[in-house]
Motif scaffolding. Structure first.
Motif, PDB file in Angstrom:
ATOM      1  N   ARG A 168       0.859  -1.352  -0.024  1.00 10.90           N
ATOM      2  CA  ARG A 168       0.020   0.001   0.020  1.00 10.90           C
ATOM      3  C   ARG A 168       1.039   1.150  -0.050  1.00 10.90           C
ATOM      4  O   ARG A 168       0.700   2.035  -0.725  1.00 10.90           O
ATOM      5  N   ARG A 169       1.916   1.283   0.692  1.00 13.60           N
ATOM      6  CA  ARG A 169       2.663   2.280   0.949  1.00 13.60           C
ATOM      7  C   ARG A 169       3.553   2.508  -0.377  1.00 13.60           C
ATOM      8  O   ARG A 169       3.609   3.719  -1.039  1.00 13.60           O
ATOM      9  N   GLY A 170       4.008   1.449  -1.172  1.00 14.84           N
ATOM     10  CA  GLY A 170       4.562   1.580  -2.396  1.00 14.84           C
ATOM     11  C   GLY A 170       3.589   1.890  -3.279  1.00 14.84           C
ATOM     12  O   GLY A 170       3.983   2.907  -4.503  1.00 14.84           O
ATOM     13  N   ILE A 171       2.501   1.727  -3.547  1.00 15.23           N
ATOM     14  CA  ILE A 171       1.587   2.426  -4.364  1.00 15.23           C
ATOM     15  C   ILE A 171       1.389   3.736  -4.018  1.00 15.23           C
ATOM     16  O   ILE A 171       1.657   4.672  -5.004  1.00 15.23           O
ATOM     17  N   ASP A 172       1.092   4.275  -2.905  1.00 12.73           N
ATOM     18  CA  ASP A 172       1.181   5.799  -2.660  1.00 12.73           C
ATOM     19  C   ASP A 172       2.619   6.444  -3.243  1.00 12.73           C
ATOM     20  O   ASP A 172       2.459   7.488  -3.924  1.00 12.73           O
ATOM     21  N   THR A 173       3.714   5.703  -2.997  1.00 15.90           N
ATOM     22  CA  THR A 173       4.978   6.450  -3.234  1.00 15.90           C
ATOM     23  C   THR A 173       4.963   6.564  -4.664  1.00 15.90           C
ATOM     24  O   THR A 173       5.322   7.781  -5.154  1.00 15.90           O
ATOM     25  N   LEU A 174       4.831   5.499  -5.407  1.00 18.96           N
ATOM     26  CA  LEU A 174       5.378   5.406  -7.030  1.00 18.96           C
ATOM     27  C   LEU A 174       4.113   6.421  -7.486  1.00 18.96           C
ATOM     28  O   LEU A 174       4.242   7.075  -8.504  1.00 18.96           O
ATOM     29  N   SER A 175       2.836   6.278  -7.177  1.00 15.70           N
ATOM     30  CA  SER A 175       1.888   7.157  -7.591  1.00 15.70           C
ATOM     31  C   SER A 175       2.016   8.337  -7.740  1.00 15.70           C
ATOM     32  O   SER A 175       1.905   9.287  -8.764  1.00 15.70           O
ATOM     33  N   ALA A 176       2.618   8.900  -6.622  1.00 17.85           N
ATOM     34  CA  ALA A 176       2.891  10.300  -6.503  1.00 17.85           C
ATOM     35  C   ALA A 176       3.921  10.627  -7.489  1.00 17.85           C
ATOM     36  O   ALA A 176       3.934  11.786  -7.914  1.00 17.85           O
ATOM     37  N   ILE A 177       5.008  10.121  -7.246  1.00 16.88           N
ATOM     38  CA  ILE A 177       6.207  10.271  -8.477  1.00 16.88           C
ATOM     39  C   ILE A 177       5.495  10.377  -9.786  1.00 16.88           C
ATOM     40  O   ILE A 177       5.821  11.545 -10.489  1.00 16.88           O
ATOM     41  N   LEU A 178       4.682   9.580 -10.152  1.00 24.47           N
ATOM     42  CA  LEU A 178       4.311   9.353 -11.606  1.00 24.47           C
ATOM     43  C   LEU A 178       3.229  10.687 -11.871  1.00 24.47           C
ATOM     44  O   LEU A 178       2.883  10.748 -13.085  1.00 24.47           O
ATOM     45  N   HIS A 179       2.634  11.104 -10.920  1.00 21.44           N
ATOM     46  CA  HIS A 179       1.534  12.085 -11.034  1.00 21.44           C
ATOM     47  C   HIS A 179       2.572  13.353 -11.217  1.00 21.44           C
ATOM     48  O   HIS A 179       2.130  14.543 -11.409  1.00 21.44           O
ATOM     49  N   THR A 218       8.474   3.216 -16.804  1.00 22.56           N
ATOM     50  CA  THR A 218       9.243   3.628 -18.034  1.00 22.56           C
ATOM     51  C   THR A 218       8.706   4.841 -18.698  1.00 22.56           C
ATOM     52  O   THR A 218       9.719   5.552 -18.992  1.00 22.56           O
ATOM     53  N   TRP A 219       7.509   5.106 -18.627  1.00 16.44           N
ATOM     54  CA  TRP A 219       7.055   6.378 -19.395  1.00 16.44           C
ATOM     55  C   TRP A 219       7.559   7.601 -18.451  1.00 16.44           C
ATOM     56  O   TRP A 219       7.793   8.707 -19.014  1.00 16.44           O
ATOM     57  N   TYR A 220       7.665   7.428 -17.168  1.00 11.79           N
ATOM     58  CA  TYR A 220       8.257   8.667 -16.392  1.00 11.79           C
ATOM     59  C   TYR A 220       9.603   8.715 -16.793  1.00 11.79           C
ATOM     60  O   TYR A 220      10.367   9.641 -16.712  1.00 11.79           O
ATOM     61  N   ALA A 221      10.415   7.295 -16.707  1.00 16.60           N
ATOM     62  CA  ALA A 221      11.849   7.500 -16.737  1.00 16.60           C
ATOM     63  C   ALA A 221      12.361   8.064 -18.082  1.00 16.60           C
ATOM     64  O   ALA A 221      13.563   8.470 -18.227  1.00 16.60           O
ATOM     65  N   GLY A 263       0.372   5.376 -16.018  1.00 16.93           N
ATOM     66  CA  GLY A 263       1.369   5.158 -15.182  1.00 16.93           C
ATOM     67  C   GLY A 263       0.770   4.782 -13.697  1.00 16.93           C
ATOM     68  O   GLY A 263       1.116   3.703 -13.231  1.00 16.93           O
ATOM     69  N   PRO A 264       0.215   5.823 -12.947  1.00 18.86           N
ATOM     70  CA  PRO A 264      -0.141   5.194 -11.561  1.00 18.86           C
ATOM     71  C   PRO A 264      -1.309   4.093 -11.476  1.00 18.86           C
ATOM     72  O   PRO A 264      -1.103   3.344 -10.650  1.00 18.86           O
ATOM     73  N   ALA A 265      -2.269   3.820 -12.503  1.00 21.15           N
ATOM     74  CA  ALA A 265      -2.959   2.752 -12.774  1.00 21.15           C
ATOM     75  C   ALA A 265      -2.149   1.515 -12.714  1.00 21.15           C
ATOM     76  O   ALA A 265      -2.511   0.540 -12.192  1.00 21.15           O
ATOM     77  N   ALA A 266      -1.255   1.642 -13.681  1.00 19.17           N
ATOM     78  CA  ALA A 266      -0.365   0.444 -13.918  1.00 19.17           C
ATOM     79  C   ALA A 266       0.444  -0.014 -12.638  1.00 19.17           C
ATOM     80  O   ALA A 266       0.483  -1.154 -12.462  1.00 19.17           O
ATOM     81  N   VAL A 267       0.939   0.920 -12.048  1.00 13.53           N
ATOM     82  CA  VAL A 267       1.624   0.715 -10.771  1.00 13.53           C
ATOM     83  C   VAL A 267       0.895  -0.025  -9.656  1.00 13.53           C
ATOM     84  O   VAL A 267       1.189  -0.951  -9.244  1.00 13.53           O
ATOM     85  N   GLU A 268      -0.400   0.511  -9.478  1.00 12.95           N
ATOM     86  CA  GLU A 268      -1.157  -0.108  -8.594  1.00 12.95           C
ATOM     87  C   GLU A 268      -1.491  -1.540  -8.930  1.00 12.95           C
ATOM     88  O   GLU A 268      -1.433  -2.569  -8.114  1.00 12.95           O
ATOM     89  N   THR A 269      -1.788  -1.691 -10.326  1.00 11.19           N
ATOM     90  CA  THR A 269      -2.186  -2.990 -10.822  1.00 11.19           C
ATOM     91  C   THR A 269      -0.928  -4.031 -10.669  1.00 11.19           C
ATOM     92  O   THR A 269      -0.852  -5.197 -10.129  1.00 11.19           O
ATOM     93  N   GLY A 270       0.271  -3.335 -10.943  1.00 11.23           N
ATOM     94  CA  GLY A 270       1.309  -4.347 -10.887  1.00 11.23           C
ATOM     95  C   GLY A 270       1.902  -4.673  -9.724  1.00 11.23           C
ATOM     96  O   GLY A 270       2.220  -5.954  -9.217  1.00 11.23           O
ATOM     97  N   LEU A 311      11.625  -2.184 -23.036  1.00 14.10           N
ATOM     98  CA  LEU A 311      13.101  -2.221 -23.202  1.00 14.10           C
ATOM     99  C   LEU A 311      13.633  -1.375 -24.456  1.00 14.10           C
ATOM    100  O   LEU A 311      14.337  -0.472 -24.432  1.00 14.10           O
ATOM    101  N   SER A 312      12.625  -1.122 -25.368  1.00 20.00           N
ATOM    102  CA  SER A 312      13.051  -0.407 -26.588  1.00 20.00           C
ATOM    103  C   SER A 312      13.129   1.220 -26.302  1.00 20.00           C
ATOM    104  O   SER A 312      14.032   1.743 -26.711  1.00 20.00           O
ATOM    105  N   VAL A 313      12.008   1.572 -25.663  1.00 20.00           N
ATOM    106  CA  VAL A 313      12.031   3.095 -25.498  1.00 20.00           C
ATOM    107  C   VAL A 313      12.983   3.393 -24.336  1.00 20.00           C
ATOM    108  O   VAL A 313      13.586   4.552 -24.235  1.00 20.00           O
ATOM    109  N   LEU A 314      13.278   2.508 -23.478  1.00 14.30           N
ATOM    110  CA  LEU A 314      14.296   2.807 -22.408  1.00 14.30           C
ATOM    111  C   LEU A 314      15.779   2.881 -22.635  1.00 14.30           C
ATOM    112  O   LEU A 314      16.508   3.734 -22.594  1.00 14.30           O
TER     113      LEU A 314
END
Length: 327
Positions: A168-179, A218-221, A263-270, A311-314
């Protein structure tokens, strides 16, 4: 219901609720004493009239125990809860079901009211389950297992699924970054690096989820937010190491329902796919026709496509940054 040596019920409830809401306060001596006192009282009489109250206390304080599980409190609490479960789960009863069967994480704080309500037999009772069902030893055992699942995710069965606290904490942290609005104190580079290492060390069951997290990041990176080629290199290396695990993958799905694009939705699913509880919650809450079936998200062929695209875009962005730096 509560023995005469215990503090008043309202004080207990306030104390447990306060710890529940302030769970990430590491090594708080007052909290430790409260938790250990609760555990000692349950251990002394797991089949007694007070057992449900002490079990609720340990469930409410379980997030604090889980957050600081490197100390001596967590092993002791786990042992007490396991003993209570063993003692009570097979006691005879005539009930078709019990309250713990439908208890979800969002209702944890509501439990603080029940010891007081159950102790006052003259009080109005409008719950779906009777007082007897709440006080039933098998119900106490069920709530003990829920508390265990918070302290040690995935260690029990037969309880409603829930997402591990760290997830739960990981979802919050990464979602905030991707937003684009990281939480105060967040080291964005460290979080991206952690995503890469998470995929690198993942086992077969959580590798699909870890791969989706990399896809989400990836899309943030590859955006202008990240200008450190070494971070992209970590993500590239993690994907390169993961791809052989899906080598020769094929399937009979014909077409795959795509995972969340944002990104945030994919993070939560992942992140949900990295634990048994999370996978069960995903399947439980999946919207037919809108969310990808779990078998599609776990399909090796679909995961290969996701990994290769990321991998291609990164690689392209990493090489661009290297050229810009004259490397």
């Amino acid at each position: 219901m509560i023995d005469s040596t215990a503090p008043p019920l309202d004080e207990l409830a306030d104390s447990w609720s306060g710890i529940h809401e302030d769970y990430d306060d590491l090594h708080n001596d007052v909290y430790d004493r409260t938790v250990l006192d609760c555990a000692a009282r349950l251990s002394a009489d797991p089949g007694g009239e007070s057992a449900l109250a002490w079990t609720i206390g340990l469930l409410l304080t379980a997030p604090y125990v889980a957050w600081g599980e490197d100390d001596d409190v967590a092993p002791h609490v786990k042992a007490v809860l396991e003993a209570a479960d063993r003692t009570l789960r097979d006691r005879p009863c005539d009930h078709d079901d019990h309250p713990y069967h439908e208890h979800d994480a969002e209702y944890d704080l509501d439990l603080a009211e029940f010891p007081y309500q159950l102790a006052d037999e003259s009080a109005d009772w409008d719950e779906d389950h009777s007082r007897e069902q709440w006080l039933c030893p098998r119900n106490v055992a069920g709530f003990a297992r829920i508390a265990l699942d918070i302290v040690d995710p995935g260690s029990v069965t037969g309880v409603p699924p829930r997402l591990p606290l760290m997830d739960r904490r990981g979802i919050d942290t990464l979602s905030a970054i991707l937003h684009g609005y990281p939480e105060p104190g967040t080291d964005v580079g460290e979080e991206i690096s952690s995503v890469a290492s998470g995929l690198r060390i993942a086992g077969p069951e959580d590798r699909p989820g870890r791969l989706l997290i990399v896809m989400a990041v990836t899309w943030y990176a590859v955006s202008d937010f990240v200008d450190d080629a070494s971070l992209l290199d970590e993500l590239v290396s993690a994907l390169e190491e993961a791809l052989p695990h899906f080598a020769g993958a094929s399937c009979t799905h014909g077409a795959h329902v795509q995972p969340p694009g944002s990104g945030p939705a994919a993070v939560e699913t992942g992140i949900m796919l990295t634990s048994p509880g999370g996978r069960a919650l995903y399947e439980q809450g999946r919207r037919e026709g809108r969310d990808a079936p779990l078998e599609h998200l776990l399909c090796p062929a679909a995961l290969t496509e996701i990994a290769e695209e990321s991998l291609s875009v990164l690689r392209a962005r990493r090489d661009e940054l290297r050229r810009g730096a004259g490397q």
